[in-house]
Design a protein around this motif. Structure first.
Motif, mmCIF file in Angstrom:
data_model
loop_
_atom_site.group_PDB
_atom_site.id
_atom_site.type_symbol
_atom_site.label_atom_id
_atom_site.label_comp_id
_atom_site.label_asym_id
_atom_site.label_seq_id
_atom_site.Cartn_x
_atom_site.Cartn_y
_atom_site.Cartn_z
ATOM 1 N N ARG A 413 0.822 -1.208 0.000
ATOM 2 C CA ARG A 413 0.000 0.000 0.000
ATOM 3 C C ARG A 413 0.861 1.265 0.000
ATOM 4 N NH1 ARG A 413 -4.453 1.843 4.601
ATOM 5 N NH2 ARG A 413 -5.069 3.779 3.578
ATOM 6 N N LEU A 414 1.902 1.308 0.813
ATOM 7 C CA LEU A 414 2.731 2.515 0.907
ATOM 8 C C LEU A 414 3.618 2.710 -0.320
ATOM 9 C CD1 LEU A 414 3.855 2.858 4.628
ATOM 10 C CD2 LEU A 414 1.956 3.942 3.444
ATOM 11 N N LEU A 415 4.116 1.626 -0.909
ATOM 12 C CA LEU A 415 4.994 1.753 -2.069
ATOM 13 C C LEU A 415 4.218 1.796 -3.378
ATOM 14 C CD1 LEU A 415 8.027 -0.562 -1.203
ATOM 15 C CD2 LEU A 415 7.676 1.864 -0.713
ATOM 16 N N GLY A 416 2.971 1.342 -3.358
ATOM 17 C CA GLY A 416 2.176 1.356 -4.578
ATOM 18 C C GLY A 416 2.569 0.292 -5.569
ATOM 19 N N THR A 417 3.303 -0.717 -5.131
ATOM 20 C CA THR A 417 3.710 -1.796 -6.015
ATOM 21 C C THR A 417 3.899 -3.065 -5.194
ATOM 22 O OG1 THR A 417 5.298 -2.466 -7.719
ATOM 23 C CG2 THR A 417 6.189 -1.326 -5.801
ATOM 24 N N SER A 418 3.841 -4.184 -5.866
ATOM 25 C CA SER A 418 4.008 -5.480 -5.194
ATOM 26 C C SER A 418 5.430 -5.977 -5.415
ATOM 27 C CB SER A 418 2.996 -6.492 -5.747
ATOM 28 O OG SER A 418 3.184 -7.755 -5.146
ATOM 29 N N ILE A 419 6.082 -6.426 -4.348
ATOM 30 C CA ILE A 419 7.447 -6.945 -4.423
ATOM 31 C C ILE A 419 7.408 -8.416 -4.020
ATOM 32 C CG2 ILE A 419 9.809 -6.696 -3.573
ATOM 33 C CD1 ILE A 419 9.189 -3.800 -2.919
ATOM 34 N N PRO A 420 8.051 -9.312 -4.797
ATOM 35 C CA PRO A 420 8.031 -10.745 -4.450
ATOM 36 C C PRO A 420 8.534 -10.990 -3.033
ATOM 37 C CG PRO A 420 8.928 -10.413 -6.648
ATOM 38 C CD PRO A 420 8.777 -9.047 -6.043
ATOM 39 N N ASP A 421 7.927 -11.947 -2.361
ATOM 40 C CA ASP A 421 8.272 -12.250 -0.968
ATOM 41 C C ASP A 421 9.744 -12.578 -0.800
ATOM 42 O OD1 ASP A 421 5.653 -11.818 -0.460
ATOM 43 O OD2 ASP A 421 5.223 -13.825 0.342
ATOM 44 N N ASP A 458 9.675 2.293 8.980
ATOM 45 C CA ASP A 458 11.127 2.315 8.792
ATOM 46 C C ASP A 458 11.579 1.144 7.922
ATOM 47 O OD1 ASP A 458 11.278 4.556 10.425
ATOM 48 O OD2 ASP A 458 11.534 3.348 12.235
ATOM 49 N N LEU A 459 10.991 -0.025 8.142
ATOM 50 C CA LEU A 459 11.342 -1.181 7.316
ATOM 51 C C LEU A 459 10.878 -0.998 5.873
ATOM 52 C CD1 LEU A 459 10.606 -4.212 9.682
ATOM 53 C CD2 LEU A 459 12.823 -3.217 9.087
ATOM 54 N N ILE A 460 9.723 -0.394 5.692
ATOM 55 C CA ILE A 460 9.246 -0.136 4.325
ATOM 56 C C ILE A 460 10.193 0.810 3.615
ATOM 57 C CG2 ILE A 460 7.357 0.893 3.001
ATOM 58 C CD1 ILE A 460 5.461 -0.093 5.211
ATOM 59 N N GLU A 461 10.672 1.810 4.320
ATOM 60 C CA GLU A 461 11.649 2.725 3.731
ATOM 61 C C GLU A 461 12.923 1.980 3.330
ATOM 62 O OE1 GLU A 461 14.456 6.540 4.993
ATOM 63 O OE2 GLU A 461 13.040 5.682 6.423
ATOM 64 N N GLU A 462 13.384 1.069 4.187
ATOM 65 C CA GLU A 462 14.599 0.325 3.881
ATOM 66 C C GLU A 462 14.414 -0.566 2.650
ATOM 67 O OE1 GLU A 462 17.821 0.417 5.487
ATOM 68 O OE2 GLU A 462 16.732 2.276 5.845
ATOM 69 N N VAL A 463 13.268 -1.218 2.535
ATOM 70 C CA VAL A 463 13.007 -2.053 1.357
ATOM 71 C C VAL A 463 13.037 -1.204 0.099
ATOM 72 C CG1 VAL A 463 11.259 -3.460 0.188
ATOM 73 C CG2 VAL A 463 11.714 -3.801 2.635
ATOM 74 N N ALA A 464 12.367 -0.054 0.125
ATOM 75 C CA ALA A 464 12.342 0.821 -1.050
ATOM 76 C C ALA A 464 13.729 1.367 -1.363
ATOM 77 C CB ALA A 464 11.366 1.974 -0.803
ATOM 78 N N GLY A 468 15.847 0.259 -4.570
ATOM 79 C CA GLY A 468 16.018 1.353 -5.522
ATOM 80 C C GLY A 468 14.726 2.112 -5.717
ATOM 81 N N PHE A 469 14.732 3.383 -5.325
ATOM 82 C CA PHE A 469 13.528 4.186 -5.518
ATOM 83 C C PHE A 469 13.151 4.287 -6.992
ATOM 84 C CE2 PHE A 469 15.146 5.997 -1.431
ATOM 85 C CZ PHE A 469 14.042 5.670 -0.640
ATOM 86 N N ASP A 470 14.147 4.197 -7.879
ATOM 87 C CA ASP A 470 13.855 4.302 -9.306
ATOM 88 C C ASP A 470 13.104 3.086 -9.841
ATOM 89 O OD1 ASP A 470 16.087 2.775 -8.747
ATOM 90 O OD2 ASP A 470 17.084 3.236 -10.639
ATOM 91 N N ARG A 471 13.018 2.042 -9.045
ATOM 92 C CA ARG A 471 12.308 0.844 -9.493
ATOM 93 C C ARG A 471 10.849 0.844 -9.044
ATOM 94 N NH1 ARG A 471 15.518 -4.467 -8.028
ATOM 95 N NH2 ARG A 471 13.786 -5.310 -9.279
ATOM 96 N N ILE A 472 10.443 1.863 -8.332
ATOM 97 C CA ILE A 472 9.034 1.985 -7.944
ATOM 98 C C ILE A 472 8.291 2.637 -9.105
ATOM 99 C CG2 ILE A 472 7.415 3.015 -6.316
ATOM 100 C CD1 ILE A 472 9.631 2.958 -4.232
ATOM 101 N N PRO A 473 7.304 1.971 -9.694
ATOM 102 C CA PRO A 473 6.602 2.550 -10.853
ATOM 103 C C PRO A 473 5.799 3.783 -10.468
ATOM 104 C CG PRO A 473 5.494 0.560 -10.116
ATOM 105 C CD PRO A 473 6.762 0.644 -9.324
#
Length: 791
Positions: A413-421, A458-464, A468-473
């Motif tokens: 929800r916060l990143l607006g994209t799905s990342i594989p587990d 904080d963990l969501i920020e670390e994942v993003a 790479g922020f450039d990989r968030i669509p």
């Protein structure tokens, strides 16, 4: 902070070229501010050895040296360095070499003796400021090797701006660890334990475990007093901006830069055991290494021995236990001081040290033991000595690990994209301990060095960040559009700024924090809100006016030879009224220099009161009621007496206009006095709602009067009196002449008035106009003792 590319590669090899590394660090949130070579370019300098050294026959301070650069050749080189001697390895600039600054080495004669090159100092190679002798190279350096390669000078200095929440990145290892995490690898700072060679130890007590939960120390005996810091270590310190001092101090600085753990070394002979970590008593004295003596407050954490404080914990050591030239026994300290126990103290005391900067942001509580081991190994290698056992004092639960959960849906929800587990798990494993899958996501053990990870966000920020922020669509945001309020009853700051910018002003943005010294000089009687934890002593109070910032900005422009300065700013000033804080929206400005930009057709004239008043009136004109503004003579501490006006709107003061006081002009270093104005926008820029008024179709009449009044009578007072007497027929009012001189009594002046009369329903006659003039003259005579000027 500064690091070097090659130093970082010792922890994380194969990081790529310097520019590529800088881009990767910046994308990951560690902004790289600059890249610089470790040394300026030079060529033709090799490692040589001095085979023989004799005094110059014609100069007492020169030596004639026989030098080899390959074991076979023999070069005769004249040298003036006092430290040159046979057997010394040196940096030899051969004939044809080019040194920094485009210095070319040629065959030359010095006092009649031929010289076939030059023996170089550190300054001549651009790698230091020392010029009292030639650069002494380590004896193990291979003769003939290029000096750039021998000293690893083809390195790059990288300046990294770590954000305040990333205290873990205030070291070379910390930055390498974070960079490795972006490649999904984990690094650990390793230091091999050094076995003790004696049993002596200095006991340590934690009297304030909440402020210092971990303290590690070690006593090292028998250090050589004649030891020198090796060249490689001095070079590393130089490249990151630290001057070498002595082997012991240099080692503690190096370990701090390398690992991130600040350290301190004490002369053990000057300590009276035991060592206690405690809070100071109010007024307790401590002389620091910088020779300043403090009267401590009871919130200052200190390191103390039996005789009293020996250091300000986490900030600076004391002079009484400092390392001296003859020190042979050293007590090393590496401790964990909590950010809460250090924050604010250093700034309050004016001691912004490297150690304080790190402890305020947070230092890994598991690092002191490893730092001590690393420093011990380096000291033994450089200075010799016999290490004792580690002394470790640790409070219960000092490093209890925290665990934080990350929900899969919240991440998406916060990143607006799905990342594989699996990818999320790899990223979390690169920064945390014991990543466990739970039903709705993951749970991670927060490592002890990450003070910035406390909640799920904080963990969501670390994942993003690591992914790479450039990989968030990018997705267009969908949200209801809510129109803001727009009022016709107030002039916006943008419109006011636009008017002044059109009149030649430049918008300035200055700090709301100001220098108390400057503010006190301007407003000695106004109470100001002092900051509890200021950024610096020069930014320690909230401003009570926009003028302190504008005056500083204007002065800097004047120092740069700007002949015409016009500055305007909108912002809040902060006033204390009976202890209550008021934030007042304000428009402020400064004008200095010439009235017009320089040109051939107009003489250079300084800006004056009426120039600035015209600018202020242009702002008030936006309200539709500029006639409601009155300028009355007044006095303010910071403005020139007799050249100051208080601005009134109706019966309420709304601002000031005046010239800076001559005393302050001199104090602040102005060549000519600037003019200042300030308008409180909530009161001063309230706008009248526009109303329709029909344009009269009937002609205007004009009648001129020349009256004599006292000097104290203002144009606004005359205008108000005329308007009150004109029975609604006054369409406009002008003052077109003021005369003082022969025929006019002292203390009086002649003012020529133009009365423009008009009615909306009929054509005025001369009789109507004469009646208005008669009424006006009578009122001016009654109110101001005015007389008609008859000559």
């Amino acid at each position: 902070m500064k690091i070097t590319h090659h130093w970082l590669e010792e922890f994380s090899p194969n990081v790529g070229a310097s520019a590529e590394l800088a881009a990767q660090l910046t994308v990951a949130g560690l902004e790289v501010e600059s890249l610089a070579p470790a040394a300026p370019p030079f060529t033709g300098v090799v490692v040589g050895e001095v085979l023989a050294c004799a005094r110059h026959p014609n100069a007492e301070r020169l030596s004639v040296c026989e030098v080899t650069t390959d074991g076979a050749d023999r070069l005769q080189i004249v040298c003036g360095a006092p430290n040159v001697r046979a057997g010394l390895k040196v940096a030899v600039a051969k004939v044809g070499a080019r040194l920094p600054g485009e210095v070319a080495i040629k065959r030359a004669k010095l006092r009649g003796v031929e010289s076939q090159g030059m023996l170089c100092s550190a300054r001549e190679l651009g790698i230091g400021s020392e010029h009292d002798g030639i650069l002494e190279l380590p004896p193990e350096f291979e003769i003939g090797r290029d000096v750039r390669a021998a000293l690893d000078l083809d390195d790059t200095v990288i300046e990294v701006n770590a954000t305040p929440n990333r205290g873990d990145c205030m070291s070379v290892f910390g930055i390498a660890r974070d960079h490795a995490a972006t490649r999904r690898r984990r690094l650990h700072y390793a230091a091999k334990p050094v076995p003790p060679e004696h049993a002596h130890a200095i006991p340590v007590e934690l009297a304030a475990p909440e402020a210092c939960p971990v303290f590690v120390g070690r006593l090292i005996q028998g250090i050589r007093v004649d030891a020198r810091t090796p060249l490689w270590l001095r070079e590393r310190l130089r490249r990151v901006g630290i001057n070498p001092i002595s082997p012991i101090v240099d080692v503690t600085n190096y370990v701090m830069l390398d690992s991130g753990q600040p350290m301190h070394a004490y002369d053990a002979a000057r300590l009276a055991a035991p060592i206690t970590v405690r809070f100071a008593s109010a007024g307790e004295p401590l002389e620091l290494l910088n020779e300043a003596t403090l009267a401590l407050t009871d919130d200052c954490l200190v390191i103390a021995d039996r005789n009293g404080p020996i250091g300000l914990a986490g900030i600076m050591g004391g002079r009484g236990s400092a390392i001296a030239d003859g020190t042979t026994d050293v007590f090393l300290e590496a401790a964990h001081f909590t950010p809460q126990s250090i924050a604010g103290r250093a700034r309050r005391l004016g001691l912004l040290t490297d150690a304080a900067q790190r402890f305020e942001r947070g230092v890994d509580p598991e690092l002191p033991r490893r730092a001590i081991e690393r420093a011990t190994a380096l000291l033994l290698e450089i200075c010799g000595g016999r290490p004792g056992p580690l002394t470790e004092a640790r409070a219960a639960g000092a490093t209890a690990p925290a665990r934080v959960r990350l929900r899969r849906r919240r991440l998406e929800r916060l990143l607006g994209t799905s990342i594989p587990d699996e990818e999320v798990r790899e990223l979390l494993a690169a920064i945390g301990d014991r990543v466990e899958a739970i039903g709705e996501g993951w749970e991670i053990g927060v490592p002890s060095h990450r003070f910035d990870i406390a909640i799920e966000a904080d963990l969501i920020e670390e994942v993003a960040r690591l992914r790479g922020f450039d990989r968030i669509p990018e997705h267009p945001a969908v949200a209801p559009q809510l129109a803001g309020d727009a009022s016709e009853q107030r002039v916006s700051a943008e419109r006011a700024l636009g008017v002044l910018i059109d009149r030649g002003y430049h918008e300035a943005i200055t700090y709301s924090f100001v220098d108390p010294t400057i503010q006190r000089a301007l407003f000695p009687a106004r109470a100001a809100l002092a900051l509890a934890n200021p950024i610096s002593a020069e930014l320690a109070e909230m401003r009570v006016s926009l003028w302190p910032g504008l005056l500083q900005a204007g002065r800097e422009n004047a120092r740069r030879q700007q002949p015409r300065i016009r500055l305007v700013e909108t912002g809040r000033k902060f006033l204390l009224d009976a202890g209550a804080l008021q934030e007042v929206e304000t428009l402020g400005g400064l004008a200095s220099g010439t009235r017009w930009p320089e040109q051939w057709g107009i003489a250079r004239e300084p800006v004056d009161f009426y120039d600035v008043k015209a600018d202020v009136d242009a702002v008030f004109a936006l309200t539709g009621d500029v006639r409601a503004i009155r300028y009355e003579p007044a006095e303010l501490d910071c403005l020139h007496p007799g050249r100051t006006a208080r601005l009134w709107r109706g019966d309420r003061p709304v601002g000031w206009l005046g010239e800076l006081h001559p005393r302050l002009v001199k104090q602040f270093g102005w060549v000519s006095a600037p003019w200042l104005f300030e308008i409180e926008t909530e009161l001063g820029l309230t706008s009248n709602i526009s109303k329709y008024n029909a344009i009269s179709i009937y002609p205007r009449l004009r009648r001129d009067l020349a009256i004599v009044v006292d000097e104290s009578v203002s144009a606004a007072q005359l205008r108000d009196a005329v308007a009150a007497s004109a029975a609604g027929l006054l369409a406009d009012f002008v003052v077109f002449d003021v005369y003082r001189g022969p025929g006019i009594d002292s203390g009086r002046k002649s003012v020529a008035l133009g009365l423009i009369l008009q009615d909306s329903s009929r054509t005025l006659t001369d009789v109507d106009a004469d009646a208005v003039v008669t009424a006006v003259v009578a009122r001016l005579r009654d109110v101001f003792s005015a007389t008609i000027r008859d000559q």
